[in-house]
Design an enzyme around this catalytic site. Structure first.
Site, PDB file in Angstrom:
ATOM      1  N   LYS A 192     -24.137   0.399   9.462  1.00 32.16           N
ATOM      2  CA  LYS A 192     -24.858  -0.772   9.991  1.00 32.16           C
ATOM      3  C   LYS A 192     -24.117  -1.170  11.264  1.00 32.16           C
ATOM      4  CE  LYS A 192     -22.185  -4.322   7.594  1.00 32.16           C
ATOM      5  NZ  LYS A 192     -22.192  -5.547   6.831  1.00 32.16           N
ATOM      6  N   CYS A 211     -20.467   0.156  -0.522  1.00 32.93           N
ATOM      7  CA  CYS A 211     -20.681  -0.729  -1.674  1.00 32.93           C
ATOM      8  C   CYS A 211     -22.012  -0.510  -2.392  1.00 32.93           C
ATOM      9  CB  CYS A 211     -20.583  -2.180  -1.227  1.00 32.93           C
ATOM     10  SG  CYS A 211     -19.036  -2.525  -0.392  1.00 32.93           S
ATOM     11  N   LEU A 237     -17.486 -10.390   0.532  1.00 31.44           N
ATOM     12  CA  LEU A 237     -17.486 -10.310   2.003  1.00 31.44           C
ATOM     13  C   LEU A 237     -18.239  -9.083   2.499  1.00 31.44           C
ATOM     14  CD1 LEU A 237     -15.115  -8.026   2.647  1.00 31.44           C
ATOM     15  CD2 LEU A 237     -13.632  -9.988   2.244  1.00 31.44           C
ATOM     16  N   GLU A 250     -18.786  -6.293   5.604  1.00 30.94           N
ATOM     17  CA  GLU A 250     -18.097  -5.689   6.737  1.00 30.94           C
ATOM     18  C   GLU A 250     -18.725  -6.232   8.016  1.00 30.94           C
ATOM     19  OE1 GLU A 250     -17.658  -1.469   6.595  1.00 30.94           O
ATOM     20  OE2 GLU A 250     -17.103  -1.490   4.484  1.00 30.94           O
ATOM     21  N   ASP A 301       0.875  -1.180   0.000  1.00 31.42           N
ATOM     22  CA  ASP A 301       0.000   0.000   0.000  1.00 31.42           C
ATOM     23  C   ASP A 301       0.905   1.221   0.000  1.00 31.42           C
ATOM     24  OD1 ASP A 301      -3.228   0.409   1.081  1.00 31.42           O
ATOM     25  OD2 ASP A 301      -1.895   2.145   0.933  1.00 31.42           O
ATOM     26  N   PHE A 355     -32.182  -9.909   3.992  1.00 29.45           N
ATOM     27  CA  PHE A 355     -32.236  -8.571   3.372  1.00 29.45           C
ATOM     28  C   PHE A 355     -33.657  -8.068   3.175  1.00 29.45           C
ATOM     29  CE2 PHE A 355     -28.028  -6.882   2.407  1.00 29.45           C
ATOM     30  CZ  PHE A 355     -27.306  -7.878   3.047  1.00 29.45           C
TER      31      PHE A 355
END
Ligand code: UGA
Length: 432
Positions: free
Chosen positions: A321, A260, A150, A152, A30, A249
């Site tokens: 969330k 996202c 994936l 979070e 990085d 959901f």
């Protein structure tokens, strides 16, 4: 196998550490020097269960290495995963400049053929263009894509127990390497699906857009429940038991947020318009989710008699969330901004994301160290993030602390009967 990961954001760091757990030797690169310095000490700035322990363990076992320079470390492996950000550009499209920067660096520094695996979320057609770009530059590097699914807050678990592994692959020579990388998972029967580059890219966008559609659908059904006398919790349960619909959901709330869904739905709608194949459903989802915060604002205003000017509003929850300290595109922050614009006085608390929220919110927000301080002297308390601790508060104490006992529960985490029995005026989503 040795693997390079470029980018130590959510996807890059979690995937890199998880690959080390699968037994590979991973080098993470990085260009953020401070971040690499911290990562080498297992200091991680995202909140993700078990990640710090795993990074610490794999650093000690020298199975995970963090470096700044890609050029100096490119010889570490033939396989290079790219997991840099693809943020939303002003026009809603995906900004691919970080990907191209990395590709250019590989072109100028690589001494041998590389297998470049795009893990970042990129619009359909991007990998084909990247492959052409590499050929045009006179190199024989190969592009593959391996989107990530994936979430979070359960990212490591999701990586290590995937519902599916999707690989976009158009070069016959690469199958063996991909099979070897994912063998620790495929031998446990997790499905690996290989398809062409564009389909793999589309699977990622279609997955996120479909899930976003489910959320917007249920949010609009909640509006209808409020207007007609229905109950959204029973409705979600009632439709979700049908396996063709599925129960996941279908939780109504303040709208989807995070790094996202908002970005990916916009990018997919944008690219579809470019191809003159408008995705009218996704366009509506984007619009519906955009409007959601205004509907939440109206709900709060209505509970306070139509006006929030100079009213003290306590906000419980800032993360997009529960289970994460991420506040990117958080509905909580957007609702706070709207309330501030209307002259409200805001107090706010979140168990772990205050530091992140402070960087993005105006100075006038008063951050509190717990829920009770947030409730103290407030005219109204709004639950925006579904942290479990908010459903376990001592609501008798909260009642005594508040100026006016009004609670608006945007995540339906409280029992309406119990909370009204405490004497609160209570409103939630899609329930009477
Ligand atoms: C999402 C996807 O779930 C992952 O599969 C994907 O890999 C990831 O995006 C990504 O593209 O990187 P994430 O953004 O971590 O994961 O969060 P989700 O758990 O999907 O929640 C997104 C938003 O939807 C949150 O604001 C959440 O509160 C909201 N939501 C979710 C609802 O309002 N109702 C629900 O029933 C579920």
């Amino acid at each position: 196998m040795k693997i390079i990961f470029i980018g130590t954001g959510y996807v890059g760091l979690v995937s890199g550490a998880a690959m080390a757990k699968l037994g590979h030797e991973v080098l993470c690169v990085d260009n953020d020097q401070a971040k690499i310095h911290d990562l080498n000490k297992a200091v991680i700035h995202i909140y993700e269960p078990d990640l710090t322990e795993l990074v610490r363990q794999k650093l000690t076992q020298e199975q995970l290495i963090f470096k700044n320079s890609l050029a100096e470390n490119l010889s570490f492996s033939q396989v290079v995963f790219i997991a840099v950000g693809t943020p939303e550009a002003l026009d809603g499209s995906a900004d691919l400049s970080y990907i191209y920067q990395v590709i250019d660096e590989i072109i100028s520094s690589a001494q041998e053929q590389k297998l470049i695996v795009i893990k970042s979320t990129v619009p359909p057609g991007t990998c084909k263009k990247l492959q052409q770009y590499l050929f045009d530059a006179g190199t024989n590097h190969i592009i593959l894509t391996n989107p990530e699914f994936l979430r979070e807050g359960s990212a490591l678990h999701d990586f290590l127990h995937p519902t599916r592994i999707i690989v976009g692959i158009e070069n016959q020579d690469c199958h063996k390497i991909i099979d070897e990388i994912y063998h620790p998972l495929t031998k446990q029967n997790y499905p690996l699906i290989k398809t062409n580059l564009t389909t793999a890219e589309l699977i990622k966008y279609a997955s996120n857009s479909f899930l976003a559609t489910k959320i917007s659908f249920i949010n609009e059904m909640a509006n209808l429940c409020e207007a007609t006398g229905g109950d959204i919790s029973a409705l979600s349960y009632g439709i979700g038991l049908d396996p063709r619909i599925g129960k996941e959901f279908l939780k109504a709330g303040p709208g989807y947020g995070g790094s996202c869904f908002p970005k990916d739905t916009s990018a997919l709608a944008h690219i579809a318009r470019e191809y003159q194949q408008p995705l009218t459903i996704i366009e509506s989802v984007v619009k519906s989710n955009y409007n959601r915060k205004y509907i939440m604002l109206e709900k709060i205003k209505k509970s306070l008699g139509g006006d929030v000017k100079e009213k003290v509003i306590g906000i419980l929850g800032l993360a997009f969330k529960a289970g994460t300290n991420d506040v990117r595109d958080s509905q909580a922050l957007e609702i706070i901004e709207l309330l501030l614009d209307e002259g409200a006085l805001i107090k706010a608390y979140d168990p772990i994301s205050i530091k992140e929220a402070q960087k993005l919110l105006k100075d006038e927000v008063q951050f509190c160290t717990d829920s009770y301080k947030t409730a103290s002297n407030a005219d109204c308390l709004v639950i925006v993030t579904e942290w479990p601790e908010f459903s376990k508060l001592n609501y008798k104490k909260i009642y005594d602390l508040m100026m006016h006992p009004i609670i608006i529960d945007l995540r339906n985490i409280l029992n309406p009967l119990e909370i009204r029995n405490h004497g609160f005026k209570y409103d939630s989503i899609g329930r009477q």
